[in-house]
Design a protein around this motif. Structure first.
Motif, PDB file in Angstrom:
ATOM      1  N   GLY A 120       0.816  -1.205   0.000  1.00  7.69           N
ATOM      2  CA  GLY A 120       0.000   0.000   0.000  1.00  7.69           C
ATOM      3  C   GLY A 120       0.855   1.262   0.000  1.00  7.69           C
ATOM      4  N   ALA A 121       1.903   1.247   0.818  1.00  6.21           N
ATOM      5  CA  ALA A 121       2.776   2.431   0.880  1.00  6.21           C
ATOM      6  C   ALA A 121       3.366   2.716  -0.497  1.00  6.21           C
ATOM      7  CB  ALA A 121       3.889   2.188   1.902  1.00  6.21           C
ATOM      8  N   ASP A 238      -6.691   7.778  -1.475  1.00  2.09           N
ATOM      9  CA  ASP A 238      -5.981   6.623  -0.899  1.00  2.09           C
ATOM     10  C   ASP A 238      -7.022   5.615  -0.424  1.00  2.09           C
ATOM     11  OD1 ASP A 238      -4.616   4.738   0.509  1.00  2.09           O
ATOM     12  OD2 ASP A 238      -3.384   6.140   1.653  1.00  2.09           O
ATOM     13  N   GLN A 241      -7.061   0.948   2.305  1.00  2.00           N
ATOM     14  CA  GLN A 241      -7.881   0.247   3.293  1.00  2.00           C
ATOM     15  C   GLN A 241      -9.366   0.227   2.926  1.00  2.00           C
ATOM     16  OE1 GLN A 241      -8.269  -0.012   8.163  1.00  2.00           O
ATOM     17  NE2 GLN A 241      -6.541   0.956   7.232  1.00  2.00           N
ATOM     18  N   SER A 425      -1.523  -0.859  11.582  1.00  2.00           N
ATOM     19  CA  SER A 425      -2.098   0.093  10.647  1.00  2.00           C
ATOM     20  C   SER A 425      -3.000  -0.621   9.668  1.00  2.00           C
ATOM     21  CB  SER A 425      -0.999   0.831   9.913  1.00  2.00           C
ATOM     22  OG  SER A 425      -0.086  -0.086   9.378  1.00  2.00           O
TER      23      SER A 425
HETATM   24  C1  LIG Z   1      -5.061   4.201   3.875  1.00  2.29           C
HETATM   25  C2  LIG Z   1      -3.763   3.461   3.889  1.00  2.29           C
HETATM   26  N1  LIG Z   1      -2.795   3.816   3.033  1.00  2.29           N
HETATM   27  C3  LIG Z   1      -1.616   3.184   2.973  1.00  2.29           C
HETATM   28  C4  LIG Z   1      -1.345   2.129   3.819  1.00  2.29           C
HETATM   29  C5  LIG Z   1      -0.030   1.412   3.748  1.00  2.29           C
HETATM   30  O1  LIG Z   1      -0.205   0.127   3.269  1.00  2.29           O
HETATM   31  P1  LIG Z   1       0.922  -0.991   3.515  1.00  2.29           P
HETATM   32  O2  LIG Z   1       0.935  -1.275   4.976  1.00  2.29           O
HETATM   33  O3  LIG Z   1       0.487  -2.154   2.664  1.00  2.29           O
HETATM   34  O4  LIG Z   1       2.209  -0.409   3.037  1.00  2.29           O
HETATM   35  C6  LIG Z   1      -2.317   1.717   4.736  1.00  2.29           C
HETATM   36  C7  LIG Z   1      -2.054   0.616   5.658  1.00  2.29           C
HETATM   37  O5  LIG Z   1      -2.744   0.373   6.591  1.00  2.29           O
HETATM   38  C8  LIG Z   1      -3.558   2.401   4.769  1.00  2.29           C
HETATM   39  O6  LIG Z   1      -4.521   2.048   5.619  1.00  2.29           O
END
Ligand SMILES: Cc1ncc(COP(=O)(O)O)c(C=O)c1O
Length: 425
Positions: A120-121, A238, A241, A425
């Motif tokens: 996600g990041a 974004d 989630q 998270s």
């Molecule tokens: C809204 C949102 N963006 C980005 C991320 C980051 O995702 P990842 O943990 O897969 O890198 C998260 C993770 O919880 C998230 O909830």
């Protein structure tokens, strides 16, 4: 099935958890059990034979629950393939094209291409990168109070939910708006002061996740879309989630009748994805990654996940069970019930009671997560039934009553492990 917990952590889990704590460089506060390979639907067993009802869905990344037969067929299909991971941005596997094709059937029409990545990041990171490349006068980006966008430095720069995530880490230039209807005026003020072209992008979670399951106001989102359109500032939604059906629509922002310029997705999709109009980026090599678009099994599982959600009409189940879950939540002695679809949350009196509640639920076989300062999030798999929701509500109800007693305190081994969802998270 019914949740059934004898002892957590059980002896087998405890051994592994203690060893892991010594070896793991990262976060050492974990849920005090170790998953077994057994589970069914919304339930799973740990290796000590405790049976849990899962209202956390691996932090929204396991939308179809445990032991899904269709997904197992996919895993079987690829069980003899080696390697399973290819350098997918340079060396093509068919599954890359297949997932893109399917993914783009569920995105707004103008978002007609996607870049696949691992997390996600990284989906967020590449969303902001394509904006910066397209807008060479970029000086800063804009995000919101309470936001969580991931932990790579770019995405982390835009994350404002808790100080612990950012302490000592350098951040890319950014400005922060309040997550309320004052945001439009704040944005206009920034535009007046700075050249609008110096704003690279505006990134928002339509429903903030880790920061507290705060649902954006319709007016605020409409205003923000209007201003960003007027000044040509790319709007990134974004949806790491909240996307992929969690709210009963494919994308959370569709609940607000708004089309963003970019969607960041991951979690339930099994891979990360930066989804945008093809015109966003033209130079080869401007964005890439060794494994992006090359993990065959993840690509195939992501593809099948979308197909299952379509085939089993799960968006309808999410909508219906989401309404039921909210109705049952409204019967509990809690505050600020909020959310859309199967992305629901509520607050408790204070953080201590919230933290105690998460543990107490776990002791009674229900897995939930914290969010914000004193919130609890409920994000069951999309296949949840009303009977299972009733089970969860019963556990929540009795646990809330126990934890609300001022003298209530957890004791014993479990306190060595739980940080109560705080750093998840
Ligand atoms: C809204 C949102 N963006 C980005 C991320 C980051 O995702 P990842 O943990 O897969 O890198 C998260 C993770 O919880 C998230 O909830």
């Amino acid at each position: 099935m019914k949740p059934n917990v004898k002892k957590i952590p059980g002896p087998k889990s405890q051994k592994i958890l203690d060893k892991l704590k010594k070896l793991n460089l990262g976060n050492s506060a974990v849920y005090p059990f170790v998953h077994s390979d057994r589970g069914q639907g919304c339930y799973f067993y740990d290796i000590d034979n405790n049976l849990f009802l899962d209202f956390a869905s691996q932090i929204a990344s396991n939308p179809l629950g445990y032991n899904n037969q269709d997904l197992k067929k996919i895993i079987k299909k690829y069980s003899n393939i080696q390697p399973i991971k290819y350098a997918g941005q340079d060396f093509v596997v068919k599954e890359h094209k297949d997932l893109l094709e399917e993914l783009l059937t569920i995105t707004p029409k103008t978002l007609n291409s996607a870049f696949l990545i691992n997390s996600g990041a990284e989906a967020v990171e590449n969303s902001i990168k394509i904006c910066m490349r397209k807008r060479p006068k970029t000086k800063f980006g804009i995000s919101f109070k309470g936001s969580f966008h991931g932990r790579t430095l770019g995405a982390l720069s835009l994350t404002n939910s808790k100080p612990v995530y950012n302490k000592n880490y350098l951040r890319i230039p950014h400005k922060i708006l309040h997550f309320n209807e004052g945001a439009k005026e704040e944005l206009l003020k920034i535009i007046k002061k700075e050249d609008s072209e110096s704003i690279g992008f505006l990134i928002i979670e339509p429903i903030q996740g880790e920061g507290g399951y705060n649902v954006a106001s319709k007016n605020m989102l409409a205003d923000i879309r209007k201003v960003t359109k007027q000044y040509n500032i790319p709007l990134i939604s974004d949806e790491v989630q909240s996307g992929m059906g969690r709210t009963g629509k494919w994308w959370a922002i569709q609940n607000f009748n708004i089309n963003p310029d970019i969607i960041s997705a991951a979690k339930a999709l099994q891979v990360g994805a930066t989804i945008a109009n093809k015109s966003f980026i033209s130079e080869p090599g401007a964005i890439s990654s060794t494994w992006g678009g090359g993990h065959i099994l993840d690509l195939a599982l992501g593809l099948e996940t979308i197909k299952i959600i379509k085939r089993k009409k799960l968006l309808i189940n999410i909508k219906n069970t989401g309404i039921y879950l909210r109705k049952r939540l409204n019967e509990l002695d809690v505050k600020n019930q909020r959310g859309i679809g199967l992305m629901q949350a509520f607050d408790l009196e204070n953080k201590e009671i919230r933290d105690n509640l998460i543990i107490e639920c776990l002791k009674n076989g229900l897995v939930v997560l914290g969010c914000g300062h004193n919130g609890v999030r409920l994000i069951p798999p999309y296949i949840i039934s009303k009977t299972e929701i009733d089970q969860a509500i019963d556990i929540l109800d009795s646990s809330i009553k126990r934890c609300s007693n001022k003298l209530f305190k957890h004791q014993g081994m479990i306190c060595n492990y739980m940080n109560c969802g705080e750093i998840l998270s």
